[in-house]
Enzyme design. Structure first.
Site, mmCIF file in Angstrom:
data_model
loop_
_atom_site.group_PDB
_atom_site.id
_atom_site.type_symbol
_atom_site.label_atom_id
_atom_site.label_comp_id
_atom_site.label_asym_id
_atom_site.label_seq_id
_atom_site.Cartn_x
_atom_site.Cartn_y
_atom_site.Cartn_z
ATOM 1 N N ARG B 93 -5.150 -4.445 33.885
ATOM 2 C CA ARG B 93 -5.298 -3.004 33.892
ATOM 3 C C ARG B 93 -4.554 -2.403 32.711
ATOM 4 O O ARG B 93 -5.069 -2.379 31.619
ATOM 5 C CB ARG B 93 -4.863 -2.427 35.231
ATOM 6 C CG ARG B 93 -5.812 -2.828 36.356
ATOM 7 C CD ARG B 93 -5.564 -2.086 37.645
ATOM 8 N NE ARG B 93 -6.422 -2.590 38.699
ATOM 9 C CZ ARG B 93 -6.104 -3.561 39.537
ATOM 10 N NH1 ARG B 93 -4.951 -4.156 39.443
ATOM 11 N NH2 ARG B 93 -6.956 -3.953 40.473
ATOM 12 N N THR B 94 -3.301 -1.993 32.923
ATOM 13 C CA THR B 94 -2.611 -1.318 31.826
ATOM 14 C C THR B 94 -2.345 -2.284 30.679
ATOM 15 O O THR B 94 -1.530 -3.182 30.800
ATOM 16 C CB THR B 94 -1.254 -0.761 32.303
ATOM 17 O OG1 THR B 94 -1.465 -0.014 33.477
ATOM 18 C CG2 THR B 94 -0.641 0.115 31.245
ATOM 19 N N GLN B 95 -3.042 -2.112 29.606
ATOM 20 C CA GLN B 95 -2.764 -2.926 28.430
ATOM 21 C C GLN B 95 -2.215 -2.073 27.304
ATOM 22 O O GLN B 95 -1.515 -2.548 26.444
ATOM 23 C CB GLN B 95 -4.042 -3.632 27.946
ATOM 24 C CG GLN B 95 -4.559 -4.666 28.901
ATOM 25 C CD GLN B 95 -3.682 -5.912 28.957
ATOM 26 O OE1 GLN B 95 -2.471 -5.832 29.129
ATOM 27 N NE2 GLN B 95 -4.294 -7.046 28.819
#
Lengths: 339, 312
Positions: B93-95
């Site tokens: 998800r958060t990259q």
């Protein structure tokens, strides 16, 4: 580091370390360099930064005897070489303020002896994560009144400053004047821009010339900034924090030296690319003085050379003696074969 | 071949209690609990004789002992969310952080801690949200400040707030200590990073509990430590040297000295950090409780502009 000879066998191939033999890379000075201009107020009108009304420093021309000696030889220090020795025209000295005031009646820059530039640098040169030189000199001589701190690629900083020094001397001989810091700055930026950043030299150029003390920071791509205080190198954030916190436009020399040394020390302690000692260079109207080292933030331990511990070094707290009871189980006697 | 667990059981009779409980939770272990070593040994041999059998999971949603996390299957916690890599890659998800906050500073003093963070949420180089709070009060003895992705901080805030509510509902008179929050957060952040789905934050936790001040740091990789002075982001380069210099000269500060130090550092950060803002909040935790002051501003001095003149 000398280049290695080819290994004679597999065992020797590992001598250079886990990666084997590696050629030494271009050594970088991961650094903390900083500079500031100090000025004690109330010592004169202060520097206007420019050359004054005429655009040319008349005092310099006068000093060379171009206008004839007349009757205006008065007392004062010759700003060229600082003391009167080595001044042009048979040791003639002249006082700038009186000459200018008398000739032009204008407010021309008065460079008080209590203002100048202080440059500082650490002394660590790194080759990736290895300290290549633990006491290198990063404050380079350009002219007797101009010095330059170098950060970035060590070779680039060194050669660039040498080239600058050489050209400044030639220029100074050609013009017959004391070299100006703005000239050195212009030379640097024109050269570095030409090389489009491939010469990785980040420099802090400082000096006192006939127009006053000046400080410039020069970046590898050729941009320059004229500032009252600045820092460059990997320890720049640490040093600039200290300078931002405590810089005042009005400081005594001792206070300014301590501030700059603290700025470099912050870099030495907080940045891994900087270390060892703090060098300073104080440039005033009277000349330049390099203080190397000015401070050693982390004093080295003394090697004793003797590592025997005298009896009693380890305190004995208690002693318990227990007999070791052995039981003789078996006894065999074997003759030694001497035939 | 045999699962790791059975080897443990055969080693000692003291682990008898573990077997029934384990069996009950999983529901897949053989019905008879390991009452004596003989039956366990028999089970082991039976399994070996039976050939290959999948190792039994020890806990839900995580790999069996010796196996790696299966990054290709969606986790049990997030049903319905397909792999962004289009099958074959891990579910991430958060990259990249989107709305970000810059440095958070923290300093311990005699009788508490003080934490400061500015009130800016940057959207890249745009100063998008200029009145957001990056400091949260956890409970009466802990505060938490976060830099990095603001959405992840909001999620964390939600989770922690719920945790605090649940804890109050227990009504046992205990509240989470700052050290407990720090410890929990370390494990939570590390667990997220190990699933390649980090909470893109660097968090500073400050508190005062049982007469001792606490100041801890956790970042998105799960790196965690405690220190008398902390700074995240750019603050680590600009403010930390200053804070360390002050503390070296005087290891124990008073509340006013600590506050003064923080204010000086916020000023320098405003001067030299290109993603900072001149509005910040200050949270002071003492035995009296948590005090969040804000918005405050630093007084800037641009007089040196007059000193910059001349040829270049």
């Amino acid at each position: 580091m000398t280049s290695p000879s080819p290994p004679r066998n597999a065992a020797l191939a590992k001598v250079g370390g886990p990666q084997g033999f590696l050629p030494p890379k271009a050594r970088k000075t991961g650094t903390t360099i900083a500079g500031l201009i100090y000025k004690v107020s109330g010592q004169g009108q202060g520097w206007a930064g420019g050359a004054g009304a005429g655009g040319v420093c008349q005092g310099e021309l006068w000093g060379w005897g171009r206008w004839g000696t007349g009757g205006l030889v008065t007392q004062g220090l010759c700003p060229r070489w600082g003391c009167g020795a080595g001044s042009p025209s048979q040791g003639e000295v002249w006082c700038q303020e009186q000459v200018w005031g008398w000739l032009w009646g204008a407010d021309l820059p008065h460079i008080s002896p209590q203002e100048g530039v202080i440059l500082g640098a650490d002394t660590r040169a790194t080759d990736d994560m290895v300290v290549a030189d633990k006491n290198c000199e990063k404050i380079h001589f350009i002219a007797p009144n101009i010095y330059c701190c170098g950060a970035g690629v060590a070779a680039d900083a060194e050669v660039t400053t040498q080239l600058l020094s050489s050209n400044m001397e030639l220029h100074s001989l050609s013009t017959g004047r004391l070299p100006r810091v703005a000239t050195a700055c212009r030379f640097l930026k024109q050269m570095l821009f030409r090389y489009q950043g491939h010469i990785g030299a980040s420099l802090i150029l400082g000096g006192v010339d006939s127009t006053g003390p000046h400080l410039y920071s020069v970046h590898p791509h050729g941009s320059t900034s004229k500032l009252p205080f600045t820092s460059m190198g990997s320890g720049a954030p640490a040093a600039i924090a200290v300078l931002e916190d405590r810089f005042k436009p009005d400081m005594e020399l001792a206070e300014a030296q301590e501030l700059l040394a603290d700025a470099i020390t912050a870099g030495v302690l907080s940045d891994l690319g900087s270390g060892s000692n703090v060098d300073l260079c104080v440039i005033t109207r009277g000349g330049a003085q390099t203080l190397r080292p000015f401070r050693t933030p982390i004093p080295h331990g003394q090697r004793q050379g003797r590592y025997r511990y005298r009896a009693g070094t380890t305190a004995v707290l208690s002693e318990a003696v227990a007999p070791l009871r052995l039981q003789l189980l078996d006894e065999t006697v074997t003759g030694m074969d001497v035939d | 071949m045999a699962p790791y667990g059975t080897r443990l059981f055969s080693a000692g009779a003291t682990l008898k209690m573990a077997a029934p409980a384990y069996g009950a939770r999983e529901g897949t272990v053989a019905a008879a609990p390991a009452r004596c070593t003989d039956s366990v040994r028999a089970r082991v041999t039976k399994m070996e004789a039976g050939g290959m059998r999948l190792p039994l999971p020890f806990w839900a949603g995580s790999p069996a002992p010796g196996e790696l996390y299966s990054l290709t299957c969606p986790s049990a916690a997030g049903p319905g969310l397909e792999s962004q890599a289009g099958g074959g890659g891990p579910l991430t998800r958060t990259q990249n952080p989107m709305v970000t906050g810059t440095s958070v500073l923290g300093v311990k003093f005699d009788g508490g801690v003080v934490i400061a963070a500015d009130m800016l949420g940057s959207y890249g180089s745009l100063a998008r949200f200029r009145n957001i709070s990056r400091i949260m009060k956890v409970n009466d003895n802990t505060v938490l400040g976060a830099s990095g992705d603001y959405a992840d901080f909001q999620y964390l805030k939600q989770v922690i707030d719920q945790m605090i509510i649940d804890e109050e509902l227990l009504g046992d008179g205990h509240s989470y200590s700052p050290k407990a929050i720090h410890s929990w957060l370390t494990r939570a952040m590390y667990s997220r990073r190990s699933k390649m789905n980090p909470l893109w934050n660097t968090v500073v936790i400050g508190g005062f509990y049982n007469g001792e001040s606490f100041l801890g740091y956790v970042d998105m990789l799960g790196v965690a430590y405690e220190d008398p002075t902390l700074a995240t982001g750019y603050g680590a380069y600009l403010a930390q040297p200053l804070m360390r210099e002050v503390l070296e000269k005087k290891p124990i500060l008073t509340k006013d000295e600590a506050r003064d130090l923080i204010e000086r550092c916020m000023k320098i950060l405003y001067y030299r950090d290109a993603r900072s803002f001149n509005r910040y909040e200050l949270a002071i935790v003492t035995e009296k409780g948590v005090e969040v002051e804000g918005p405050l501003s630093v007084e800037t001095n641009w007089d040196i502009a007059h000193l910059i003149r001349g040829f270049e």
